[in-house]
Design a protein around this motif. Structure first.
Motif, PDB file in Angstrom:
ATOM      1  N   LYS A 166       1.095  -1.244   0.029  1.00 23.57           N
ATOM      2  CA  LYS A 166       0.479   0.167  -0.084  1.00 23.57           C
ATOM      3  C   LYS A 166       0.588   1.164  -0.074  1.00 23.57           C
ATOM      4  CE  LYS A 166      -3.586  -1.828   2.419  1.00 23.57           C
ATOM      5  NZ  LYS A 166      -4.968  -2.045   3.823  1.00 23.57           N
ATOM      6  N   THR A 167       2.394   1.058  -0.293  1.00 22.39           N
ATOM      7  CA  THR A 167       3.377   2.014   0.206  1.00 22.39           C
ATOM      8  C   THR A 167       3.301   2.464  -1.314  1.00 22.39           C
ATOM      9  OG1 THR A 167       4.679   1.536   2.570  1.00 22.39           O
ATOM     10  CG2 THR A 167       5.389   3.338   0.666  1.00 22.39           C
ATOM     11  N   ASP A 168       3.355   4.379  -1.444  1.00 22.94           N
ATOM     12  CA  ASP A 168       2.829   4.394  -2.405  1.00 22.94           C
ATOM     13  C   ASP A 168       4.459   5.763  -2.600  1.00 22.94           C
ATOM     14  OD1 ASP A 168       0.918   4.122  -4.622  1.00 22.94           O
ATOM     15  OD2 ASP A 168      -0.202   5.115  -2.370  1.00 22.94           O
ATOM     16  N   SER A 211      -0.906   2.346   5.944  1.00 24.45           N
ATOM     17  CA  SER A 211       0.601   2.968   5.050  1.00 24.45           C
ATOM     18  C   SER A 211       1.762   1.893   6.365  1.00 24.45           C
ATOM     19  CB  SER A 211       0.819   3.971   5.841  1.00 24.45           C
ATOM     20  OG  SER A 211       1.556   5.101   6.972  1.00 24.45           O
ATOM     21  N   ASN A 229       5.479   6.978   5.894  1.00 28.76           N
ATOM     22  CA  ASN A 229       5.118   6.032   4.521  1.00 28.76           C
ATOM     23  C   ASN A 229       4.255   6.920   3.866  1.00 28.76           C
ATOM     24  OD1 ASN A 229       6.934   4.109   5.287  1.00 28.76           O
ATOM     25  ND2 ASN A 229       5.634   3.839   7.837  1.00 28.76           N
ATOM     26  N   ILE A 237       0.834   7.007   0.940  1.00 29.85           N
ATOM     27  CA  ILE A 237      -0.272   6.477   0.986  1.00 29.85           C
ATOM     28  C   ILE A 237      -0.915   7.527   0.193  1.00 29.85           C
ATOM     29  CG2 ILE A 237      -2.382   5.178   0.213  1.00 29.85           C
ATOM     30  CD1 ILE A 237      -2.015   4.213   3.489  1.00 29.85           C
ATOM     31  N   GLN A 240       2.953   6.733  -8.855  1.00 30.01           N
ATOM     32  CA  GLN A 240       4.112   6.866  -7.303  1.00 30.01           C
ATOM     33  C   GLN A 240       5.429   7.204  -7.701  1.00 30.01           C
ATOM     34  OE1 GLN A 240       5.707   3.095  -6.575  1.00 30.01           O
ATOM     35  NE2 GLN A 240       3.981   2.471  -5.709  1.00 30.01           N
TER      36      GLN A 240
END
Length: 849
Positions: free
Chosen positions: A54-56, A129, A217, A219, A226
């Motif tokens: 889920k980390t962008d 996140s 972090n 999202i 990204q």
């Protein structure tokens, strides 16, 4: 001719399998390493892909210093960065994170983890996140709550609601476990332990820097890619202070970082797999040589009816291909089982990849197959060519004659390789160490070339005493070993090389232990030492030394830690150079560390003053009084002044005042603390007083000076034992070589054995002659391996003399143990051939076929 060759292979299925044993063993080791490596890499890829799914974007400090004391050290960023990132269009949520060292002990005082993998402290507040996923309980909230990963909780049998003690750079504190988490879907991150707090507690307790965090972090809301999100975030901050990464980039970086931790272990195993294959090549060559010699009549008949020399050679190559294919395929299957065992062992020790399936890639099978077949073909080349060159009439005899013990060509090869060995070793020790490769290779070639000359003569010498001890049994064994000197020499060489590596490791370990004992004994003059409970990478809070110095029973205590910095413009390209050194308190170290000063003294070190090793001072053209500018993790700066020069290489390039790093932004820890009893106070009294203080530090262990030195030496035992275990694989292959050689010899001497039985030789005497022949081979291999191993050990120790290895030592008890082990292995190897020889029917053995 192809059909004849294939029929020969199928007609001798037992010999085919026996010939393939050495290939199977070597390929099993090699394929096991490949499957293990692929499994680890696959597990790591899955681990972080799930954790960061889920980390962008990911934001952190761009200031990194490569340290000599473990992982690289990265700077921190202000907590205000979270709000700035959250305000960027396209960001759905941004959460701060912290990473530092945190050691967890359970209610019983057991330190959890360590022994290699690091012990981390971080943040978990249940945010989406975070790569951490709550499994049980709730997130930590407040200064007395903590969340543990499932792996850590299992190590200490900890459940939600239990109390644990967590130690960082200052005094340890107790926390209540409020929850258990997984990293993505895995119970661990590959071995480390984790203690997770809320953000304010992590800033204050783990980092010791309220208002600072390690990363953010991020999202996204889906409106930007990204890369676009990363670019927009990066525009807010200077590149030399803060860097932004995409979720894919931090995933890949994390995967590579963890894979690198296992890569050394994989490389280590690959090297020993190569050693096993090298030792096995002697066995394979010997088997094909004996096989070709035993088929002289068969090959002569083929030549007599019109077969060309190349066709006879081709037939033996077909057999070699069959052996290689069979060995590689079975070996690969064995390697899969070996990889499963290694993975299970690492998981059991808490250092493995967790619950995961084996990854069996086509490339692993292909490489194993190619290596197995090529090694077998190379080993069969000379026997095949020799079989093809035998004239039909000269080959019309049943027994081959071994004249290698009087070969001039061997003498020339031995003399030339011996000269090259002396030249390479000399140049390697006085000039460039690269020359040592030539010296060692030349040494091995000389020993192998001289083998038949030495073996035949030594076996003849042993024949007389064996005859007196064991009668006709011993005499027959000695003569059998002497009449085939090349065969015996090659069999002994395989065992000798495996044993030589064991002896060289033993010699190196003994020398290293003596050198460390001398160094610690002379340098550390303290009477009491406080060390981490975990000797492999463990740390101590810096407050321990401060607390000990307050005790009236203690005359002085000093902690030894590490400090990292960048030398401004210190690189060859004019860029800043990463550096690190040992940190001490110069006011208390004088009576506890006997440093050999070339110039200056402890009294000259204050604040930004620094001590430099003599060799480094020469390399950098620095003298006492010279200055150079440095920067620290938080980008603060200082000017270091050279206050003294020391000659002890074991302490690295720099020794500094810990006070210089008080505001550097780097968490400070000690690796050990050394103390002396106060005047008029006994060591026992001081030891008792120190234990009262260290009782509140569960990660600390108090030892006397002798116990401390013994503990440092004993810390090497684990890796040495592991190396021994890996090298025993090559010894096992060498023992297989003895079994194969004796079995083929029994087949070759079937008429001779029948005649001996016919004239009254008992079965026990037949068995005894085979056993004693095996013992003679082992004795020759043991003598060769011991001499070669001690020589290799001396070369390595001498080459590393400037690196602090100042003592050459040999452990007689270890050499005797290896020698006895060789004899016992030889007796075990002879059991089946001796039994087979004794059970052969007399009339059938006399009959010629």
């Amino acid at each position: 001719m192809l059909r004849i060759a294939l029929k020969n292979v199928l007609a001798r299925k037992g010999r085919l399998l026996l010939s393939a044993l050495a290939v199977i063993a070597g390929c099993a080791f090699l394929s096991g390493v490949f499957v293990f490596s692929d499994t680890i890499n696959g597990s790591i890829d899955k681990l972080f892909a799930t954790a960061y799914d889920k980390t962008d974007a990911y934001v952190r400090s761009s200031v990194v210093i490569k340290s000599d004391f473990g992982d690289d050290i990265r700077g921190q960023i202000p907590e205000s960065t979270v709000a700035e990132v959250a305000a960027v269009p396209g960001v759905k949520s941004a959460d701060g994170d912290v990473r530092g060292t945190a050691l967890v002990t359970n209610a019983d005082g057991k330190l959890l983890g360590g022994g290699g993998p690091p012990q981390f402290g971080g943040v978990f507040a249940g945010e989406p996140s975070s790569p951490w996923k709550l499994k049980d309980g709730k997130a930590a909230s407040g200064p007395d709550e903590v969340v543990l990963d499932v792996h850590t909780a299992k190590l200490g049998n900890i459940e939600v609601g239990d109390t644990v003690t967590v130690s960082v750079s200052n005094e340890p504190r107790q926390f209540t476990v409020t929850g258990l988490v997984t990293f993505g879907s895995s119970e661990s991150t590959g071995g480390p332990t984790w203690a997770l707090f809320d953000l304010p507690t992590a800033e204050e307790f783990v980092l010791g820097q309220p208002g600072m965090i390690s990363s953010v972090n991020v999202i996204g809301d889906g409106s930007k890619s990204q890369k676009e999100l990363k670019s927009d975030i990066q525009k807010l901050f200077p590149v030399d202070q803060v860097e932004a990464l995409t979720g894919q980039e931090i995933t890949k970086e994390s995967q590579n970082a963890l894979a690198e931790q296992f890569s050394f272990f994989t490389l280590f195993l690959t090297i020993f797999a190569g050693i096993s294959i090298f030792v096995g090549s002697f066995v394979i060559y010997n088997v094909f040589k004996i096989s070709a010699a035993q088929r002289l009549r068969e090959n002569a008949l083929l030549r007599a009816i019109g077969a060309r020399s190349s066709q006879v050679t081709f037939a033996l190559f077909i057999e070699a291909v069959a052996v290689g294919v069979l060995g590689a395929v079975i070996g690969f299957a064995g390697g899969v089982g070996l990889a499963f065992g290694i993975t299970a062992l690492l998981n059991a020790s808490g250092n493995g990849p967790g619950n995961t399936s084996l990854v069996i890639s086509p490339s692993a099978f292909f490489i194993t197959f190619v290596v197995g077949v090529i090694v077998t073909l190379v080993c069969a080349t000379f026997p095949a060519l020799r079989a093809g060159r035998v004239p039909p009439l000269a080959a019309m005899r049943d027994v081959s004659v071994d004249r290698s013990g009087s070969s001039r060509r061997r003498l020339i090869v031995a003399a030339v390789s011996g000269a090259l060995s002396v030249l390479g070793i000399t140049l390697g020790l006085v000039a460039d160490p690269v020359w040592l490769t030539l010296g060692v290779v030349g040494l091995f070639v000389m020993v192998i070339a001289m083998g038949p000359f030495v073996v035949g003569r030594v076996a003849n010498i042993l024949t007389k005493p064996l005859g007196k001890i064991r009668g006709v049994t011993g005499e027959v064994a000695g003569r059998n070993a002497a009449r085939s000197p090349e065969r015996t020499a090659l069999t002994a060489a395989a065992l000798g090389i495996g044993l030589a590596l064991l002896v060289s490791v033993s010699t190196l370990a003994s020398s290293l232990q003596d050198s460390l004992r001398n160094t610690f004994g002379k340098a550390f003059t303290g009477e009491i030492a406080v060390t981490p409970e975990n000797p492999q990478g463990g740390v101590l809070p810096v407050s321990i030394a401060d607390d000990l110095n307050k005790l009236p029973e203690v005359g002085g205590a000093v902690g030894f830690g590490g400090g990292a910095f960048k030398i401004v413009g210190g690189g060859n390209d004019g860029k800043d150079k990463d550096s690190a050194g040992i940190t001490v308190n110069p006011e208390t170290v004088a009576g506890l560390l006997d440093l050999k000063f070339v110039q200056g003294s402890w009294s000259d070190v204050h604040g930004d003053d620094i001590l430099i090793s003599e060799e480094h001072a020469k390399d950098e053209n620095l003298t006492v009084g010279a200055t150079f500018d440095v920067t620290f993790l938080n980008q603060s700066s200082a000017t270091f002044t050279v206050a003294g020069i020391f000659s002890d290489r074991v302490f690295g390039n720099y020794i500094m005042d810990r006070a210089a790093f008080a505001t550097s932004g780097q968490p400070l820890f000690d690796f050990q603390v050394v103390a002396n009893a106060a005047n008029g106070v006994s060591v026992d009294s001081a030891l008792a007083a120190i234990k009262v203080v260290t009782d509140k530090y569960p990660t600390a262990k108090v030892q006397t000076r002798t116990q401390f030195i013994d503990g440092q030496i004993a810390s090497l035992d684990g890796i040495i034992t592991f190396i021994y275990a890996l090298l025993l694989m090559s010894v096992f292959i060498a023992v297989l070589g003895i079994v194969l050689t004796l079995l083929l010899a029994v087949y070759e001497r079937r008429r001779e054995l029948g005649l001996m039985r016919a004239i009254g030789t008992t079965r026990s005497q037949i068995r005894g002659s085979i056993r004693w022949e095996s013992v003679i081979t082992a004795l020759l291999g043991a003598m060769m391996g011991t001499a070669l191993g001690v020589a290799l050990g001396w070369i390595v120790v001498t080459a590393l003399k400037d690196q602090g290895l100042n003592s050459f030592s040999v452990s007689p008890s270890t050499l005797v143990a290896f020698f006895v082990m060789s004899i016992l292995f030889a007796l075990a190897a002879a059991w089946w051939p001796a039994r087979k020889a004794a059970k052969a029917p007399i009339l059938e053995a006399i009959a010629t076929t």
